[in-house]
Design a protein around this motif. Structure first.
Motif, PDB file in Angstrom:
ATOM      1  N   ILE A 258     -49.488  12.882 -16.487  1.00 22.30           N
ATOM      2  CA  ILE A 258     -49.035  13.912 -17.428  1.00 22.30           C
ATOM      3  C   ILE A 258     -47.964  14.778 -16.797  1.00 22.30           C
ATOM      4  CG2 ILE A 258     -49.776  15.950 -18.734  1.00 22.30           C
ATOM      5  CD1 ILE A 258     -52.529  14.690 -18.969  1.00 22.30           C
ATOM      6  N   ASP A 259     -48.125  15.050 -15.485  1.00 23.92           N
ATOM      7  CA  ASP A 259     -47.191  15.949 -14.807  1.00 23.92           C
ATOM      8  C   ASP A 259     -45.797  15.350 -14.643  1.00 23.92           C
ATOM      9  OD1 ASP A 259     -49.289  17.650 -14.638  1.00 23.92           O
ATOM     10  OD2 ASP A 259     -49.593  17.497 -12.473  1.00 23.92           O
ATOM     11  N   ALA A 269     -46.156  26.973 -24.609  1.00 24.69           N
ATOM     12  CA  ALA A 269     -46.872  27.910 -25.470  1.00 24.69           C
ATOM     13  C   ALA A 269     -47.045  29.274 -24.817  1.00 24.69           C
ATOM     14  CB  ALA A 269     -48.239  27.335 -25.841  1.00 24.69           C
ATOM     15  N   VAL A 270     -47.193  29.306 -23.480  1.00 23.82           N
ATOM     16  CA  VAL A 270     -47.360  30.586 -22.780  1.00 23.82           C
ATOM     17  C   VAL A 270     -46.096  31.431 -22.926  1.00 23.82           C
ATOM     18  CG1 VAL A 270     -47.614  31.661 -20.526  1.00 23.82           C
ATOM     19  CG2 VAL A 270     -49.096  29.779 -21.172  1.00 23.82           C
ATOM     20  N   ASP A 271     -44.924  30.791 -22.704  1.00 23.61           N
ATOM     21  CA  ASP A 271     -43.660  31.530 -22.830  1.00 23.61           C
ATOM     22  C   ASP A 271     -43.503  32.110 -24.232  1.00 23.61           C
ATOM     23  OD1 ASP A 271     -43.057  30.944 -20.246  1.00 23.61           O
ATOM     24  OD2 ASP A 271     -41.602  29.362 -20.697  1.00 23.61           O
ATOM     25  N   MET A 295     -55.510  36.712 -21.658  1.00 25.30           N
ATOM     26  CA  MET A 295     -54.412  35.754 -21.849  1.00 25.30           C
ATOM     27  C   MET A 295     -54.816  34.436 -21.204  1.00 25.30           C
ATOM     28  SD  MET A 295     -51.284  35.487 -23.090  1.00 25.30           S
ATOM     29  CE  MET A 295     -49.789  34.533 -22.928  1.00 25.30           C
ATOM     30  N   ASN A 296     -55.002  33.413 -22.027  1.00 20.73           N
ATOM     31  CA  ASN A 296     -55.331  32.084 -21.523  1.00 20.73           C
ATOM     32  C   ASN A 296     -54.243  31.116 -21.945  1.00 20.73           C
ATOM     33  OD1 ASN A 296     -57.848  32.728 -20.354  1.00 20.73           O
ATOM     34  ND2 ASN A 296     -58.841  32.648 -22.350  1.00 20.73           N
ATOM     35  N   GLY A 297     -53.759  30.297 -20.990  1.00 24.94           N
ATOM     36  CA  GLY A 297     -52.719  29.341 -21.350  1.00 24.94           C
ATOM     37  C   GLY A 297     -52.665  28.157 -20.412  1.00 24.94           C
ATOM     38  N   GLY A 298     -52.502  26.967 -20.979  1.00 19.14           N
ATOM     39  CA  GLY A 298     -52.360  25.764 -20.168  1.00 19.14           C
ATOM     40  C   GLY A 298     -53.656  25.335 -19.526  1.00 19.14           C
ATOM     41  N   ASP A 299     -53.636  24.138 -18.935  1.00 21.27           N
ATOM     42  CA  ASP A 299     -54.828  23.629 -18.259  1.00 21.27           C
ATOM     43  C   ASP A 299     -54.491  23.031 -16.890  1.00 21.27           C
ATOM     44  OD1 ASP A 299     -53.441  21.428 -19.091  1.00 21.27           O
ATOM     45  OD2 ASP A 299     -55.116  20.448 -20.096  1.00 21.27           O
ATOM     46  N   ALA A 305     -47.501  24.330 -20.477  1.00 20.06           N
ATOM     47  CA  ALA A 305     -48.704  24.803 -21.172  1.00 20.06           C
ATOM     48  C   ALA A 305     -48.544  24.522 -22.662  1.00 20.06           C
ATOM     49  CB  ALA A 305     -48.891  26.294 -20.942  1.00 20.06           C
ATOM     50  N   ASP A 306     -49.383  23.618 -23.186  1.00 20.31           N
ATOM     51  CA  ASP A 306     -49.217  23.249 -24.581  1.00 20.31           C
ATOM     52  C   ASP A 306     -50.095  24.093 -25.515  1.00 20.31           C
ATOM     53  OD1 ASP A 306     -51.620  22.220 -23.796  1.00 20.31           O
ATOM     54  OD2 ASP A 306     -51.329  20.237 -24.673  1.00 20.31           O
ATOM     55  N   LYS A 307     -50.858  25.047 -24.941  1.00 20.04           N
ATOM     56  CA  LYS A 307     -51.628  25.959 -25.774  1.00 20.04           C
ATOM     57  C   LYS A 307     -51.803  27.282 -25.048  1.00 20.04           C
ATOM     58  CE  LYS A 307     -56.019  26.579 -28.258  1.00 20.04           C
ATOM     59  NZ  LYS A 307     -57.348  25.978 -28.608  1.00 20.04           N
ATOM     60  N   ALA A 308     -51.707  28.384 -25.793  1.00 15.74           N
ATOM     61  CA  ALA A 308     -51.927  29.708 -25.218  1.00 15.74           C
ATOM     62  C   ALA A 308     -52.662  30.568 -26.244  1.00 15.74           C
ATOM     63  CB  ALA A 308     -50.603  30.361 -24.829  1.00 15.74           C
ATOM     64  N   VAL A 309     -53.611  31.340 -25.754  1.00 17.73           N
ATOM     65  CA  VAL A 309     -54.367  32.250 -26.622  1.00 17.73           C
ATOM     66  C   VAL A 309     -54.378  33.627 -25.979  1.00 17.73           C
ATOM     67  CG1 VAL A 309     -56.581  32.741 -27.718  1.00 17.73           C
ATOM     68  CG2 VAL A 309     -55.830  30.357 -27.429  1.00 17.73           C
TER      69      VAL A 309
END
Length: 446
Positions: A258-259, A269-271, A295-299, A305-309
């Motif tokens: 993936i990397d 998503a974080v940005d 703030m949560n983002g990426g895994d 990071a394809d998701k951030a909350v």
């Protein structure tokens, strides 16, 4: 003191204590407090017995409280009141601009009781308290439903939050009735968890009538634990929000890695989440306090990071409302996403309410009604009270916003709010009754 020295022993014997006090400079000013305290003290046993009876009946937040309200109705039935009882469901008010989802979630129906004086008056005032209590948490050293007196403290579930307020309100009304004085409207409502079980439906109904209520006392102590030292005259607006941004990752250049995807091919998503928060701060949240709590983002650190909350709280005053802020924020997010260059992928963004959704409300600290209340507290306790404006989700917002009248929250000295071993100081609860009597009596003179 010269006037006092001229009073002979014989003159003293033939003079009533009240008349003597009136001859002493400065003492005449506290006569109303002496009278109010005398009336309150005469009802001490009645106050204690009523509070003990209320504590002995379970009415935990989220439960209907019909048995506890039966105690209230039985007490009011002995006074010149017309009793109005309702069975209210929060779900009926979900679209109301003052609605906040109850915590814990439940839809009742919940019993609310309003006592309307049988003798109508062109000038009317009101008192309300909440009948529901905190939950039973581990750590109680006594039976929470078996009131226990230790010194001047009465221990039991709801003693200070807020069955002590219910008892004080009812006993103050009884004292006024016995003195043939104008009676206030009294309301025993569900108030915990945001007020949508009781305060919202009851005040909403009153707002649709031709009421003559000109001021309201919320008989509930400030959560500071300092009792009558603090008056709640304002509550802040609070809105808890969760911003979710879904981005994407580019195609990996190496099988199973993936990397290996190029960062520039992804949508971070974080940005975007941070950019949106900053955009909102600069636009619709300008003038509003914003606290980003989570703030949560990426895994993984090697990939986009394809998701951030992000979870954050807004704190506001004045003309802001949580619905206006929420709708304006959603519009701003939509406009911002239009500025991002088009690609084969696109960001998906949602903004959702969580937790508190409550509007602000404030009553003037320097109005005549406020001064009368503050003077009553000073006269009865010997100490001028302070304003406590830092509370939020306080039920004084309902009469302020729905009836457009001032409302003030006052209560007696108590402890262990929201904890085991809750207590109220009974001496101070008697003083609270005196403050209610004096305040309502002097409000009638305005």
């Amino acid at each position: 003191m010269s006037n006092a020295k001229k009073i002979t022993r014989r003159a003293f014997v033939g003079t009533s204590a009240m008349a003597l006090m009136a001859t002493i400079p400065g003492v005449a000013m506290i006569q109303p407090a002496v009278s109010a305290m005398k009336r309150a003290e005469a009802h001490r046993e009645e106050l204690t017995a009523l509070l003990k009876e209320l504590i002995g009946v379970r009415s935990i937040s989220g439960e209907p409280a019909m048995e506890a309200q039966a105690v209230v109705k039985a007490y009011l039935a002995k006074l010149p009141y017309r009793i109005e009882e309702s069975a209210d469901r929060p779900s009926q008010y979900e679209n109301h601009p003052e609605f906040m989802p109850p915590d814990p979630p439940s839809d009742g129906p919940f019993a609310n009781v309003v006592g309307w004086p049988k003798k109508s008056s062109h000038r009317q005032f009101a008192m309300f308290s909440h009948i529901d209590t905190h939950t039973i948490d581990e750590g109680w050293q006594t039976n929470p439903f078996d009131p226990t007196m230790v010194g001047t403290r009465l221990y039991g579930l709801g003693t200070s939050d807020d069955k002590g307020g219910v008892a004080a309100m009812l006993v103050a009304a009884s004292a006024l009735a016995k003195a043939n004085m104008p009676l206030p409207v009294v309301m025993s409502l569900h108030g915990k968890g945001g007020g949508s079980r009781g305060s919202l439906p009851v005040f909403e109904r009153i707002s649709k009538t031709k009421h003559t209520i000109g001021g309201v006392l919320y008989v509930h102590p400030a959560e500071t634990g300092r009792g009558l030292e603090d008056i709640k005259n304002a509550v802040q607006g609070i809105l808890d929000l969760q911003l979710t941004v879904i981005g994407w990752r580019g195609d990996p250049m190496e099988v199973g890695s993936i990397d290996s995807a190029a960062w520039e091919d992804g949508g971070n998503a974080v940005d975007v989440c941070w950019q949106l928060i900053n955009r909102l701060r600069e636009t619709v949240f300008k003038g509003v306090n914003v606290n980003v709590g989570i703030m949560n983002g990426g895994d993984r650190i090697g990939s986009v990071a394809d998701k951030a909350v992000s979870t954050f709280r807004l704190k506001f005053e004045g003309d802001y409302t949580w619905t206006k802020l929420l709708n304006a924020a959603k519009e701003q997010i939509t406009e911002y996403l239009k500025t991002i260059p088009a690609s084969n992928n696109s960001y998906k963004v949602s903004l959702d309410t969580i937790g508190y959704q409550t509007n602000p409300g404030a009553a003037s600290w320097n109005s005549e009604k406020s001064k009368i209340l503050r003077e009553a507290i000073r006269d009865v306790t010997g100490k001028a009270p302070n304003a406590y404006p830092n509370h939020y989700a306080g039920d004084i917002r309902y009469p302020i916003r729905l009836l457009d009248v001032p409302a003030y929250g006052i209560g007696s000295l108590g402890g262990h709010f929201y904890e085991p071993n809750e207590w109220v100081d009974m001496d101070d609860l008697v003083r609270l009754v005196a403050v209610l009597i004096q305040t309502l009596t002097n409000w009638q003179k305005l």
